[in-house]
Design an enzyme around this catalytic site. Structure first.
Site, mmCIF file in Angstrom:
data_model
loop_
_atom_site.group_PDB
_atom_site.id
_atom_site.type_symbol
_atom_site.label_atom_id
_atom_site.label_comp_id
_atom_site.label_asym_id
_atom_site.label_seq_id
_atom_site.Cartn_x
_atom_site.Cartn_y
_atom_site.Cartn_z
ATOM 1 N N VAL A 1 0.819 -1.225 0.014
ATOM 2 C CA VAL A 1 0.027 0.034 -0.091
ATOM 3 C C VAL A 1 0.897 1.313 -0.054
ATOM 4 C CG1 VAL A 1 -1.642 1.211 1.208
ATOM 5 C CG2 VAL A 1 -1.821 -1.322 1.424
ATOM 6 N N CYS A 2 0.470 2.208 -0.947
ATOM 7 C CA CYS A 2 1.409 3.680 -0.708
ATOM 8 C C CYS A 2 2.710 3.376 -1.059
ATOM 9 C CB CYS A 2 0.903 4.306 0.547
ATOM 10 S SG CYS A 2 1.273 5.968 0.617
ATOM 11 N N THR A 3 3.602 4.193 -0.499
ATOM 12 C CA THR A 3 4.988 3.707 -0.719
ATOM 13 C C THR A 3 5.789 2.472 -0.494
ATOM 14 O OG1 THR A 3 5.545 5.282 1.301
ATOM 15 C CG2 THR A 3 5.357 6.274 -0.709
ATOM 16 N N GLY A 4 4.794 1.604 0.181
ATOM 17 C CA GLY A 4 5.311 0.214 0.552
ATOM 18 C C GLY A 4 5.838 -0.224 -0.674
ATOM 19 N N ALA B 1 -2.312 2.193 -4.565
ATOM 20 C CA ALA B 1 -2.099 3.543 -4.376
ATOM 21 C C ALA B 1 -2.112 4.365 -3.121
ATOM 22 C CB ALA B 1 -3.162 4.605 -5.323
#
Lengths: 213, 213
Positions: free
Chosen positions: B99-102, B149
């Protein structure tokens, strides 16, 4: 601005963490994770540990009070330290809020008498028993009392609150920062949209959903 | 089915807890909160403590791996124990997700080479630097690699995953149980929808959003 989020065992983690995430970006806000005893509480089902850092008597006058729900709500319906704390905090709070069955705790503490409020769709009728007028809306604002429907609705509630406190641009910035442009792969998030068999499944298991057994 | 959610300091709490909540209802699933050291990590901004209960070497073959993002991602871009663990877990996982910048952590560990993936909209171009093809979609499925995202999109990702694993009825039941019928008070959740000044505000402060300073 001090925001107190109440944590307790068997809460629904997303009830607390959805609004936590949004409110943590409110300019000037400081979030306090409040509970009866310092240390981890354990969330319903997955067992995620969430840390209580502030005990009830250490913060009795927050500006915002937020009460999440989850099966652990059932253990907080009788008068006791949590109700005492809620009533005290409510005397000076600017906003007293809840997500999901957290509104049942507020109602049991006598804070929603005669008001309009919401809760998880399976728990709405329980509000009436406490002298509260239940509504099926996702976010209900009645004076300084703001209640949200089930679980994920806490995100919508927190954005609504940020808009009222800090204005539309700040709320929109937080929405964009958290990329909250929801696109669920199904349209089954409310009982009037979900397939009949799915609604029946949940109704037949409402004890499990609301009480964890 | 064992689901490993990686926790680390300065993560974005909702990145982890959104999918946690959805996946905790997946029949037969057991969630493990995994990290370098047992005990609490502290989330970005609000400081919420989330408990690591399983150390990396205690669970090296989960069925699902989930890597959240947040400013703490920056400290996990160099080779080390987390990358080693991700590469090992990925050899046997059914789904490797972020998720996200993961997704930047997965990419830095070499797991997304030549694949399509997504990330927080402000971080998309960083994916290219790691040989990944960035896309602006909210949830990207490329083989067993599923990336979401920014922040709140993890909820959509987890529902997508549940649908693939357990079928539509189960996913819809979880959507209804978590009352995920989103109604944000604004329509500002993506850069092509938000007012221009809001997009500019976030772009001008992208370091703050992505790196926490």
């Amino acid at each position: 601005m001090r925001i107190a989020i109440l944590l307790f065992d068997d809460l629904t983690a997303l009830d607390a963490v959805g609004p936590y995430e949004i409110l943590s970006f409110l300019p000037g806000a400081r979030i306090h994770l409040v509970g009866e005893r310092r240390g981890p509480v354990r969330a319903h089902r997955g067992g995620l540990g969430l840390m209580v850092d502030t005990e009830l008597d250490e913060l009795t006058d927050p500006d915002i009070v937020l009460v999440p729900g989850g099966p652990g709500q059932n253990a907080l319906m009788d008068d006791g330290p949590v109700h005492d704390w809620l009533r005290t905090a409510d005397t000076t709070s600017t906003w007293t809020t809840s997500v999901c069955t957290g509104s049942l705790i507020l109602a049991a503490a006598g804070l929603l008498d005669g008001r309009r409020a919401t809760s998880h769709w399976l728990a709405l009728e329980q509000l009436s028993a406490h002298g509260v007028e239940p509504t099926g809306e996702r976010v209900v604002v009645d004076g300084k009392y703001v209640t949200a429907a089930g679980v994920s609705s806490g995100i919508d509630m927190a954005l609504t609150l940020v808009g009222r406190i800090a204005g539309d641009t700040t709320a929109q910035s937080i929405q964009l920062g958290t990329e909250y442009d929801p696109r669920p792969p199904y349209d089954a998030g409310s009982p009037d949209k979900a397939p009949e068999e799915v609604v029946r499944l949940l109704r037949d298991n409402s004890r499990f959903v609301l009480q964890g057994r």
